[in-house]
Design an enzyme around this catalytic site. Structure first.
Site, PDB file in Angstrom:
ATOM      1  CG  ASP A   1      31.095  13.498  -6.272  1.00 43.20           C
ATOM      2  OD1 ASP A   1      31.271  12.274  -6.199  1.00 43.20           O
ATOM      3  OD2 ASP A   1      30.006  14.046  -6.002  1.00 43.20           O
TER       4      ASP A   1
ATOM      5  CD  GLU B   1      28.053  24.187  -7.644  1.00 40.63           C
ATOM      6  OE1 GLU B   1      27.231  24.258  -8.585  1.00 40.63           O
ATOM      7  OE2 GLU B   1      28.578  23.115  -7.273  1.00 40.63           O
TER       8      GLU B   1
ATOM      9  CG  ASP C   1      31.518  25.090 -16.359  1.00 44.45           C
ATOM     10  OD1 ASP C   1      32.054  24.072 -15.878  1.00 44.45           O
ATOM     11  OD2 ASP C   1      30.823  25.073 -17.383  1.00 44.45           O
TER      12      ASP C   1
ATOM     13  CB  CYS D   1      26.152   9.121  -5.189  1.00 41.67           C
ATOM     14  SG  CYS D   1      25.338  10.439  -6.120  1.00 41.67           S
TER      15      CYS D   1
END
Length: 681
Positions: free
Chosen positions: A421, A374, A401, A477
């Site tokens: 994701d 993250e 990163d 999403c």
């Protein structure tokens, strides 16, 4: 005033597309660490957004901002300091220059701050939450009669009887999910529900509350037994459970597709469930559970078969201890064993998918581990908090990163499974409240989707280049084809990956009993490809979602290049132009891993400045190329035949080759960053 200032900053961030309504409210609340503050921000910001067009009309009609230009500018803000320096007054400028930096705060725009305060003045039952003698309150109340008069005039013009008729209407399901937030005794419940459905939300308003059994702390069998002892009635079918929920408050069902997942009525109060409070149950949307399940389900089945045959996986640390115990030589002791699975989560925060992967690889007989990347420092803290709550001790969080990791790094050679994701439009999340924000022009939206699609292609490509990678799951999403099937088709069209043995996993490895699959027309008419993909829509009882699984088979012949549909072909043709668009931060930033390399701006003019600029450009290009595996671009292009990799251009020379599309995009981002830093100075 502090709360009003912070609420105004949230409105400014929304205007600048820096996040979602829930995500920004949660991020701001975490700064203050006050119980229930997130719920209060959400309540106030949503109410202001519903009234915002009307409030802006009132401000214009009464000329409030024009007549009181400094009323909504905090004296200790950067805006006030800048105004003092530009005023021409020596005293004001001298005072501003002497103001310590630590006392100078970022301030909301006057329009945003005024919008929040006028909303409370006219429409909040509690009114302005400022002392009666506060100078800003006293000044604002002088305009109250004029504001109320214009408000009544507008109600007559629009033919509505109440103030609520002046609002932007919310969809019924979204409105019900927000009902009661921040009110009295419900504060604890509302704040808790907000936390679970906020930044990086997996929760969605609807009839079902999905709860995942955290198998790091519990088992599904133990969860079912506990619920039944507490008076809950179990149903085998989710629809039967929903029907029973009309008359019975305590009902639940086992999900038919994902083993550790339970379905409860949406109205359930989470704070009343002790298993949720202590982390044995986690709130996670069903669609969000699919990526980790698809990634690791074959490994779980394999572990069962190995266990029956007396074969086990071992952890690297266990193997090291075994070697030490054997005097440094463990030959002959581990012949029936193999190393546990290593998973890398490319964009891990807030941590729901990470902790699920951790739970799956912690299954007896696998002994796996997870590396969670993250890059955002604030979200990295959220990730660590989630890991602690889930007791995910087999996860190594990294504040890096993902694109900065080298695919051939010896430390990552054991990574075989990757969960990708990346940032997306979030168009599949019905609870984002984005319809309360002014919609962007169609061409701007299309440009943003193209930019996201190109970034998604880059991050998936990076994952597929990891030397030990055998299985990579890509999910979003989003419901847009450009971000879903379009990215998959462009990956499959790359010669580099086809020759390396990458292909899509067949349906029987990717939620085989899930009915909604990929869109055939978006897959160039190839039904086999479409059947390998998973799609979810809100009518399925989940968020809108997309899942694709790439598997590597180096022994099989390379697959043929698929026929790209018109949309994907156009994306490839326009990739260079689309990539030049800066990536917007939405919940986009909540998962963003867009590459960034620091570079100091240089002043124009002079040989030294030109040399520094040239050196900075070369360094930036070299760093970007290294991150994306383009360090030896000409050789890579020659070997792979991938038209996307080209040699850097030489200025002027006739024989110089053009910059690749990725290089153009990355250099453009660097240029934008330098301009921003220069403007801040």
């Amino acid at each position: 005033m502090d709360f009003y200032h912070r609420a105004g900053l949230i409105l400014d961030a929304l205007d600048n597309k820096k996040g979602s309504v829930k995500g920004l409210c949660m991020a701001e609340a975490k700064k203050g660490r006050k119980a229930g503050e997130g719920a209060r921000f959400l309540k106030v910001v949503v109410e202001v957004l519903k009234y915002r067009p009307h409030i802006q009309h009132l401000l214009t009609a009464t000329k409030l901002l024009a007549q009181e230009p400094t009323l909504f500018v905090p004296p200790s803000s950067t805006a006030a300091v800048a105004s003092a320096l530009k005023s021409g007054s020596a005293a004001s400028a001298n005072k501003a220059l002497k103001t310590p930096r630590k006392h100078v705060k970022a301030a909301p725009s006057p329009l945003s701050l005024a919008s929040v305060m006028v909303h409370d003045l006219l429409f909040a039952k509690r009114g302005l939450t400022l002392p009666k003698e506060h100078k800003v309150r006293k000044k604002l109340e002088k305009y109250q009669p004029a504001l109320e008069k214009e408000n009544e005039r507008e109600k007559r013009r629009r033919k509505v009887a109440t103030n609520e008729g002046l609002q932007i209407a919310l969809p019924e399901k979204v409105a019900s999910s927000l009902e009661g937030i921040g009110k009295g005794k419900k504060r604890a419940h509302d704040a808790d529900r907000f936390a679970e459905e906020g930044a990086g939300s997996d929760g969605a308003p609807g009839e079902i509350r999905w709860m995942r059994v955290n198998t790091l702390r519990w088992t599904v069998e133990a969860a079912v037994e506990w619920l039944e002892k507490c008076g809950w009635e179990m149903f085998e079918d989710v629809q039967e459970m929903l029907a029973a929920a009309q008359s019975k408050p305590k009902v639940f069902a086992l999900d038919a597709h994902i083993e550790p997942l339970l379905a409860l009525p949406a109205a359930v109060s989470l704070p009343t469930i002790s298993a949720y409070q202590d982390g044995r149950l986690l709130a996670q949307d069903k669609a969000s559970c699919m990526p980790a399940w698809v990634l690791l389900m074959p490994a779980l089945l394999d572990a069962e078969e190995r266990a029956e045959a007396g074969l086990l996986y071992v952890d690297d640390e266990d193997e090291d201890e075994e070697k030490k115990a054997a005097g440094g030589d463990a030959k002959g002791k581990g012949k029936a064993k193999s190393k546990g699975i290593r998973v890398l989560d490319a964009t891990a925060a807030p941590g729901n998918k990470t902790t699920m992967a951790a739970a799956l690889v912690a299954t007896e007989g696998i002994n796996g581990r997870v590396v969670a990347c993250e890059r955002d420092q604030g979200r990295f803290k959220v990730l660590k908090d989630m890991l602690k709550r889930a007791d995910a001790k087999n996860v190594q969080p990294m504040n890096v990163d993902f694109l900065s990791l080298k695919p051939d790094d010896a430390k990552l050679k054991n990574v075989t499974h990757l969960l990708v994701d990346p940032s997306c439009s979030g168009s599949g999340i019905p609870s984002r409240l984005d319809h309360l924000l002014p919609s962007a022009p169609e061409d701007e939206q299309l440009a943003r989707i193209r930019a996201l699609s190109n970034f998604q292609l880059a991050i998936v490509s990076h994952a597929l280049r990891f030397s030990g990678a055998q299985r990579v799951v890509y999910s979003t999403c989003s419901i847009w084809e450009q971000e879903d099937e379009g990215v998959v088709m462009r990956v499959l069209a790359k010669k580099e990956f086809r020759e390396a043995g990458w292909r899509l996993a067949p349906r029987d490895e990717v939620m085989p009993t899930w009915e909604r699959r990929g869109r055939v027309e978006a897959c160039g008419g190839d039904e086999t490809i479409a059947d390998s993909l998973v799609r979810c829509l809100p009518e399925d009882g989940t968020n809108g979602f997309f899942v694709a699984c790439f598997v590597k088979d180096e022994t099989a012949a390379p697959i043929a290049a698929p026929a790209l549909p018109a949309a994907a072909a156009a994306a490839d043709e326009g990739e260079e132009d689309a990539a030049l668009e800066p990536l917007e931060d939405e919940d986009v930033t909540e998962d963003a891993s867009a590459p960034a390399v620091s570079a100091q701006p240089v002043k124009k003019g002079g040989k030294a400045a030109k040399k520094a600029k040239s050196t900075a450009s070369q360094a930036a290009r070299k760093a970007k190329d290294e991150v994306l595996g383009l360090a030896s671009a000409p050789a890579a292009a020659k070997e792979s035949g991938d038209a996307e990799v080209k040699a850097p251009a030489k200025k002027g020379g006739e024989g110089g080759k053009k910059l690749s599309k990725k290089q153009m995009y990355l250099l453009k981002k660097e240029e934008l960053k330098r301009k921003k830093e220069a403007a801040q100075e």
